[in-house]
Design an enzyme around this catalytic site. Structure first.
Site, PDB file in Angstrom:
ATOM      1  N   ASP A  13       4.096  25.693 -20.377  1.00 15.15           N
ATOM      2  CA  ASP A  13       4.045  25.627 -21.803  1.00 15.15           C
ATOM      3  C   ASP A  13       4.647  24.330 -22.375  1.00 15.15           C
ATOM      4  OD1 ASP A  13       2.796  27.735 -21.628  1.00 15.15           O
ATOM      5  OD2 ASP A  13       4.320  29.082 -21.585  1.00 15.15           O
ATOM      6  N   LYS A  16       1.464  20.443 -22.052  1.00 14.27           N
ATOM      7  CA  LYS A  16       0.455  19.494 -21.254  1.00 14.27           C
ATOM      8  C   LYS A  16      -1.122  19.518 -21.614  1.00 14.27           C
ATOM      9  CE  LYS A  16       1.104  22.596 -18.068  1.00 14.27           C
ATOM     10  NZ  LYS A  16       2.045  23.439 -18.805  1.00 14.27           N
ATOM     11  N   GLN A 223       1.415  25.222 -15.239  1.00 12.76           N
ATOM     12  CA  GLN A 223       2.710  25.685 -14.936  1.00 12.76           C
ATOM     13  C   GLN A 223       3.482  24.421 -15.223  1.00 12.76           C
ATOM     14  OE1 GLN A 223       0.268  27.197 -12.266  1.00 12.76           O
ATOM     15  NE2 GLN A 223      -0.020  28.437 -14.463  1.00 12.76           N
TER      16      GLN A 223
HETATM   17  P1  GDP Z   1       0.637  23.832 -22.006  1.00 12.47           P
HETATM   18  O1  GDP Z   1       0.593  25.229 -21.210  1.00 12.47           O
HETATM   19  O2  GDP Z   1       1.796  22.943 -21.366  1.00 12.47           O
HETATM   20  O3  GDP Z   1      -0.674  23.257 -22.083  1.00 12.47           O
HETATM   21  O4  GDP Z   1       1.250  24.097 -23.358  1.00 12.47           O
HETATM   22  P2  GDP Z   1       0.938  25.554 -24.372  1.00 12.47           P
HETATM   23  O5  GDP Z   1      -0.222  25.088 -25.086  1.00 12.47           O
HETATM   24  O6  GDP Z   1       1.056  26.962 -23.669  1.00 12.47           O
HETATM   25  O7  GDP Z   1       1.998  25.469 -25.366  1.00 12.47           O
HETATM   26  C1  GDP Z   1       2.413  24.462 -26.389  1.00 12.47           C
HETATM   27  C2  GDP Z   1       2.248  24.699 -27.865  1.00 12.47           C
HETATM   28  O8  GDP Z   1       2.889  23.970 -28.627  1.00 12.47           O
HETATM   29  C3  GDP Z   1       0.790  25.042 -28.383  1.00 12.47           C
HETATM   30  O9  GDP Z   1       0.504  25.806 -29.039  1.00 12.47           O
HETATM   31  C4  GDP Z   1       0.667  23.523 -28.839  1.00 12.47           C
HETATM   32  O10 GDP Z   1      -0.256  23.592 -29.817  1.00 12.47           O
HETATM   33  C5  GDP Z   1       1.990  23.325 -29.353  1.00 12.47           C
HETATM   34  N1  GDP Z   1       2.429  21.881 -29.494  1.00 12.47           N
HETATM   35  C6  GDP Z   1       2.259  20.976 -28.488  1.00 12.47           C
HETATM   36  N2  GDP Z   1       2.700  19.629 -28.873  1.00 12.47           N
HETATM   37  C7  GDP Z   1       3.477  20.085 -30.173  1.00 12.47           C
HETATM   38  C8  GDP Z   1       4.200  19.363 -30.986  1.00 12.47           C
HETATM   39  O11 GDP Z   1       4.779  18.109 -30.881  1.00 12.47           O
HETATM   40  N3  GDP Z   1       4.837  19.998 -32.069  1.00 12.47           N
HETATM   41  C9  GDP Z   1       4.580  21.306 -32.170  1.00 12.47           C
HETATM   42  N4  GDP Z   1       5.130  21.902 -33.494  1.00 12.47           N
HETATM   43  N5  GDP Z   1       3.868  22.174 -31.450  1.00 12.47           N
HETATM   44  C10 GDP Z   1       3.203  21.429 -30.226  1.00 12.47           C
HETATM   45  P1  IMO Z   2       0.923  26.843 -18.389  1.00 13.84           P
HETATM   46  O1  IMO Z   2      -0.157  26.120 -17.510  1.00 13.84           O
HETATM   47  C1  IMO Z   2       4.625  29.365 -18.591  1.00 13.84           C
HETATM   48  C2  IMO Z   2       5.125  32.146 -15.294  1.00 13.84           C
HETATM   49  C3  IMO Z   2       5.126  33.509 -15.600  1.00 13.84           C
HETATM   50  C4  IMO Z   2       6.128  34.116 -14.573  1.00 13.84           C
HETATM   51  C5  IMO Z   2       5.748  33.261 -13.234  1.00 13.84           C
HETATM   52  C6  IMO Z   2       4.965  33.848 -12.141  1.00 13.84           C
HETATM   53  O2  IMO Z   2       0.442  27.343 -19.745  1.00 13.84           O
HETATM   54  O3  IMO Z   2       2.080  26.194 -18.520  1.00 13.84           O
HETATM   55  P2  IMO Z   2       2.245  34.190 -12.300  1.00 13.84           P
HETATM   56  O4  IMO Z   2       1.454  34.926 -13.047  1.00 13.84           O
HETATM   57  O5  IMO Z   2       1.927  32.735 -12.055  1.00 13.84           O
HETATM   58  O6  IMO Z   2       2.420  35.087 -10.771  1.00 13.84           O
HETATM   59  O7  IMO Z   2       3.975  34.355 -12.969  1.00 13.84           O
HETATM   60  O8  IMO Z   2       5.220  31.958 -13.841  1.00 13.84           O
HETATM   61  N1  IMO Z   2       4.002  31.118 -15.479  1.00 13.84           N
HETATM   62  C7  IMO Z   2       3.874  30.291 -16.895  1.00 13.84           C
HETATM   63  N2  IMO Z   2       4.855  30.025 -17.639  1.00 13.84           N
HETATM   64  N3  IMO Z   2       3.223  28.708 -18.553  1.00 13.84           N
HETATM   65  C8  IMO Z   2       2.359  28.899 -17.786  1.00 13.84           C
HETATM   66  O9  IMO Z   2       1.101  27.958 -17.601  1.00 13.84           O
HETATM   67  C9  IMO Z   2       2.773  29.927 -16.823  1.00 13.84           C
HETATM   68  N4  IMO Z   2       2.106  30.375 -15.553  1.00 13.84           N
HETATM   69  C10 IMO Z   2       2.830  31.068 -14.768  1.00 13.84           C
HETATM   70  O10 IMO Z   2       5.465  33.764 -16.860  1.00 13.84           O
HETATM   71  O11 IMO Z   2       7.424  33.753 -14.862  1.00 13.84           O
HETATM   72 MG    MG Z   3       0.829  27.367 -21.775  1.00 15.12          MG
END
Ligand code: GDP
Ligand code: IMO
Ligand code: MG
Length: 427
Positions: A13, A16, A223
């Site tokens: 999260d 990416k 991840q």
């Molecule tokens: P990923 O799994 O790595 O693609 O990240 P996620 O989408 O799960 O979580 C990142 C969250 O932060 C999302 O809601 C994005 O829209 C938000 N986000 C990404 N870059 C920024 C930033 O620079 N500032 C803020 N406030 N939010 C961001």
């Molecule tokens: P993105 O791509 C954050 C975490 C789960 C748990 C561990 C194992 O959005 O960054 P699983 O279901 O994979 O067996 O869970 O990994 N986890 C993540 N945490 N972002 C993710 O994906 C995750 N994918 C798995 O919360 O701790």
């Molecule tokens: Mg994510």
């Protein structure tokens, strides 16, 4: 033309998805190499919000071919739903711009049940998985008894394999009152297979052909490094290799094509699920970093909605991620969220049993006992959301970015200051 690998530098999260979306503008192919619908990648374009779980974030760009690589585990029901959802949002998703590896593995309803049972049985030591069946699906893959996506091409053979697999799983699931309905599952998966058949491909051969013709490829990680089955805090990890090395096996490409490894790091730490997190803050700092949940970018899981654990940036872990991935550069996300803190902490080392550690211990027990040693840097009060170039960032924010880059020995080339595509500072 070569491959840029984009990987998460922390516990997932990091943001990416939005950087894959950014780099996809200049790419011909975007390929996801690991994980399944445990991932949630968010891309904000104007006032539109796209949430991808399985489909590569590059799909939003016309002319880009999105690939779901052999390293992935795929729940076909989730995939069909995601295709439909994206189409409803006006995104073009066809067999011309989405290819699914025939070698990727299937997540079955039995995998999901097993995931739930194992988590329940682990009590306080539960991993905190996303309950999407990820671990059991990879378990069957490595145990050489999984069902692969390519089997969907022959519907009768596919139904036979799936039925066998579910009946076998039911032998133990039924002892725990969790048997799956075999025929209903086979029927639902067969319907999904009919929909997905035109998308199935030998993606490794396709990718290598495109590379030899000069295509620019983005390898999209899911991840994060600290969730890697080898390099993360085992067993509190996912079951795949989301690090740079995983991109090669997860797509079937050789290392000679890779010319860029971009690590995505959040400007602070978050983790969802169990396992050690040395800088986790249970007080006001953690709460402020998490946000209230009013904004979609607040720290609540995209996939499960769980509140994320939050704390200051952990440089011990980030340096480690830089080493095991060989980052050529870093992008720092959510710098805007640090506005308003009088001081901003960065963990520079751990104190464990009276000793100073600059690298993470391999033992979880030791990591659980790690006391973070912080450097407190001056904060800034300005709203960063409108910053678009280095000069727009307050001096203290620039100093923070410089500090992190220097501590990791990796240049920070981009900083994001909001979720929207344009909220970006290229350094
Ligand atoms: P990923 O799994 O790595 O693609 O990240 P996620 O989408 O799960 O979580 C990142 C969250 O932060 C999302 O809601 C994005 O829209 C938000 N986000 C990404 N870059 C920024 C930033 O620079 N500032 C803020 N406030 N939010 C961001
Ligand atoms: P993105 O791509 C954050 C975490 C789960 C748990 C561990 C194992 O959005 O960054 P699983 O279901 O994979 O067996 O869970 O990994 N986890 C993540 N945490 N972002 C993710 O994906 C995750 N994918 C798995 O919360 O701790
Ligand atoms: Mg994510």
């Amino acid at each position: 033309m070569p491959i840029s690998i984009i990987v998460g530098a922390q516990w997932g999260d990091e943001g990416k998805g939005r950087f894959v979306d950014l780099l996809a503008r200049e790419a011909e192919v975007v390929a996801r190499f690991s994980g399944g619908d445990n991932a949630g990648h968010t891309v904000a374009v104007g006032d539109k919000l796209y949430k991808m779980h399985l489909i590569p974030s590059g799909i939003l760009h016309e002319g880009v071919v999105a690939i779901m690589g052999n390293g992935m585990v795929i729940n076909p029901l989730s995939l069909v739903a995601e295709i439909d959802r994206l189409r409803e949002q006006g995104v073009n998703v066809t067999p011309d711009n989405l290819l699914i590896s025939a070698r990727a593995h299937l997540i079955t309803p039995a995998h999901i049940e097993l995931d739930k049972i194992r988590e329940r049985a682990s009590g306080a030591e539960a991993i905190g998985t996303t309950l999407r069946g990820i671990g059991p699906a990879y378990h069957d893959k490595v145990g050489r008894c999984g069902v692969r996506i390519g089997e969907m091409i022959q519907l009768e053979d596919f139904a036979y394999s799936l039925r066998q697999s579910l009946q076998h799983a039911n032998q133990s699931l039924s002892l725990q009152g969790a048997a799956v309905d075999v025929e209903a599952s086979v029927a639902a998966y067969t319907r999904a297979a009919e929909r997905l058949q035109p998308f199935i491909y030998d993606t490794a051969l396709y990718l290598n052909q495109r590379l030899s013709q000069g295509a620019r490829v983005i390898a999209e990680g899911a991840q994060g490094t600290l969730l890697d089955v080898d390099h993360g805090s085992y067993p509190y990890v996912t079951s795949s290799s989301p690090t740079a090395g995983g991109a090669l096996t997860g797509l079937g490409v050789g290392p000679r094509y890779v010319d860029r490894v971009l690590g995505i790091a959040k400007a602070f730490s978050t983790r969802v699920g169990g396992g050690p997190m040395p800088t986790e803050d249970h007080g006001v700092v953690g709460q402020r970093l998490r946000g209230t949940g009013e904004n979609f970018w607040d720290e609540y899981g995209t996939t499960t909605g769980r509140p994320r654990r939050c704390g200051w940036l952990d440089l011990v872990m980030l340096r480690y991620a830089a080493v095991v991935n060989g980052f050529s550069e870093l992008a720092l996300t959510k710098l805007d969220v640090l506005s308003g803190f009088e001081q901003v902490g960065v963990c520079v080392a751990y104190e464990i049993d009276g000793e100073r550690w600059e690298t993470p211990p391999t033992s979880n027990a030791q990591l659980e006992r790690a006391n973070p040693i912080y450097d407190m840097l001056p904060g800034w009060s300005e709203d960063l959301s409108q910053a678009r170039c280095l000069q727009d960032l307050p001096r203290a924010a620039r100093a923070y970015v410089d500090y992190v880059a220097q501590a990791c020995g990796v240049p920070i080339t981009m900083v994001s200051v909001g979720p929207e595509r344009s909220q970006l500072v290229v350094l």
